[in-house]
Design a protein around this motif. Structure first.
Motif, PDB file in Angstrom:
ATOM      1  N   GLY A 101       0.784  -1.229   0.000  1.00 12.90           N
ATOM      2  CA  GLY A 101       0.000   0.000   0.000  1.00 12.90           C
ATOM      3  C   GLY A 101       0.812   1.274   0.000  1.00 12.90           C
ATOM      4  O   GLY A 101       0.283   2.359   0.248  1.00 12.90           O
ATOM      5  N   ILE A 102       2.110   1.160  -0.277  1.00  8.46           N
ATOM      6  CA  ILE A 102       2.977   2.344  -0.302  1.00  8.46           C
ATOM      7  C   ILE A 102       2.887   2.993  -1.677  1.00  8.46           C
ATOM      8  O   ILE A 102       3.156   2.355  -2.694  1.00  8.46           O
ATOM      9  N   LEU A 103       2.513   4.272  -1.707  1.00  3.90           N
ATOM     10  CA  LEU A 103       2.378   4.992  -2.969  1.00  3.90           C
ATOM     11  C   LEU A 103       3.252   6.247  -3.016  1.00  3.90           C
ATOM     12  O   LEU A 103       3.076   7.093  -3.892  1.00  3.90           O
ATOM     13  N   SER A 104       4.174   6.358  -2.074  1.00  2.52           N
ATOM     14  CA  SER A 104       5.109   7.483  -2.077  1.00  2.52           C
ATOM     15  C   SER A 104       6.522   6.948  -1.931  1.00  2.52           C
ATOM     16  O   SER A 104       6.782   6.082  -1.082  1.00  2.52           O
ATOM     17  N   PHE A 105       7.428   7.458  -2.763  1.00  4.73           N
ATOM     18  CA  PHE A 105       8.804   6.982  -2.779  1.00  4.73           C
ATOM     19  C   PHE A 105       9.761   8.168  -2.814  1.00  4.73           C
ATOM     20  O   PHE A 105       9.438   9.223  -3.355  1.00  4.73           O
ATOM     21  N   GLU A 164      -4.203   5.853  -9.622  1.00  3.54           N
ATOM     22  CA  GLU A 164      -3.569   6.850  -8.775  1.00  3.54           C
ATOM     23  C   GLU A 164      -2.056   6.690  -8.895  1.00  3.54           C
ATOM     24  O   GLU A 164      -1.511   5.642  -8.561  1.00  3.54           O
ATOM     25  N   ARG A 165      -1.391   7.694  -9.408  1.00  4.02           N
ATOM     26  CA  ARG A 165       0.046   7.595  -9.632  1.00  4.02           C
ATOM     27  C   ARG A 165       0.815   7.784  -8.336  1.00  4.02           C
ATOM     28  O   ARG A 165       0.417   8.548  -7.447  1.00  4.02           O
ATOM     29  N   ALA A 166       1.899   7.068  -8.231  1.00  6.69           N
ATOM     30  CA  ALA A 166       2.768   7.213  -7.066  1.00  6.69           C
ATOM     31  C   ALA A 166       3.389   8.602  -7.041  1.00  6.69           C
ATOM     32  O   ALA A 166       3.696   9.183  -8.090  1.00  6.69           O
ATOM     33  N   GLN A 167       3.557   9.138  -5.835  1.00  6.62           N
ATOM     34  CA  GLN A 167       4.361  10.350  -5.675  1.00  6.62           C
ATOM     35  C   GLN A 167       5.815   9.917  -5.584  1.00  6.62           C
ATOM     36  O   GLN A 167       6.167   9.066  -4.772  1.00  6.62           O
TER      37      GLN A 167
END
Length: 323
Positions: A101-105, A164-167
């Motif tokens: 569920g991680i969408l920020s890198f 939903e695109r990752a940040q």
């Protein structure tokens, strides 16, 4: 003991965020759980978690990220580095983070292991953070090319929606990268990271507001349009300052160094470090910074004190318990 009592006030609300690192023991794990809870309660935009060089703390990083996702409403941000990573290994790790569920890198080139040469041999398949940014985007696109929303009353029908695109954040270097070959290379690198798909930049630490503000001005002139968050590290001990300067190559901040050296007590040195960082926060925000990113060293009390003194947070019920 404010070093700059006349620094401008900070407008609120202002986004802020914190960096943490994976714990190295069971006792540190329990302490970090409390820190995550208290920092998340302050309302940060995200909590980023570092990733050990060559994957040395990869499993523990994921554990911390999952903890943030499961127990708070705060966005977790995973650090990824190029160092020692193959394409397939990095892609597998990205998928593991996405599955959690991680969408920020935060995509980083990373530092060479101790004792290695300064050429690119230590990097592996990925030679730059721009390539890592592109890989994150490709892995997510392959995993979730789009999403579907059911249409009420029409079994089997669905609206196809864009995923939903990752940040994807990247590092920026206000005074230049230590391995830059020419004065504008760090600016050119940031332009390339943006072109690769980066949505945010976070600076490495600095000690003078003009370093950040002039860097942002030069980056904007070069075509960088993504937000550039100032990364600020409160320093509360002379030894910590010396170590940070060794690792970063930054120039000695004379006013801070002298104040830390002459202050005889730990509490007094903490006040000095908090006041200096708070003044820095106020100055960069007055110059247009879109938010503040604080390096927390896995402790909540100092970074929250900085935000309170800068006027970003009101006094918090955890304040006394944190001391």
């Amino acid at each position: 003991m404010p070093l700059h009592p006349d620094s401008p006030a900070v407008p609120t609300p202002l986004p802020f965020s914190f960096e943490l690192y994976p714990p190295r023991s069971d006792a540190a794990t329990l302490a970090l759980h409390d820190t995550i809870r208290i920092l998340a309660d302050a309302g940060p935009a995200f909590l980023s978690v570092t990733y050990g060089a060559g994957g040395s703390t990869g499993g523990r990083s994921l554990e911390v990220l999952r903890r943030i996702r499961a127990t708070t409403d705060t966005e977790p941000m995973a650090h990824l580095t190029c160092v020692g990573n193959t394409y397939s290994g990095a892609a597998a790790l990205i998928r593991e983070f996405l599955d959690a569920g991680i969408l920020s890198f935060l995509a980083l080139r990373g530092d060479p292991p101790a004792g290695s040469s300064e050429d690119a041999a230590f990097l592996g398949d990925l030679e730059s953070s721009a390539q890592l940014v592109q890989l994150i985007d490709r892995v997510q696109a392959a995993r979730v090319p789009y999403t579907e929303a059911r249409v009420p009353g029409l079994p089997g029908a669905a609206h196809v929606q864009r995923r939903e695109r990752a940040q994807i954040a990247v590092a920026a270097f206000p005074r230049g990268h230590p391995r830059s070959r020419h004065p504008r290379e760090h600016i050119d690198a940031l332009v390339a990271k943006q072109a690769a798909g980066a949505t945010l930049a976070i600076t490495q630490l600095f000690f003078h507001a003009d370093d950040y503000l002039s860097f942002v001005s030069r980056a904007r002139e070069a075509g960088v349009t993504i937000p550039i968050l100032p990364g600020i590290m409160p320093i509360t001990a002379p030894g910590r300052l010396r170590r940070v300067l060794e690792l970063s190559g930054e120039d000695l901040p004379g006013e801070l160094a002298v104040a830390l050296e002459i202050e005889p007590t730990a509490d007094g040195r903490r006040e000095v470090g908090v006041a200096y960082a708070a003044a820095l926060v106020r100055a960069v925000v007055a110059g247009g910074a879109p938010g503040i990113h604080l390096y927390a060293f896995n402790h909540h009390d100092t970074v929250l004190a900085v935000l309170r003194e800068a006027g970003i947070l009101t006094p918090h019920p955890h304040k006394e318990a944190a001391r």
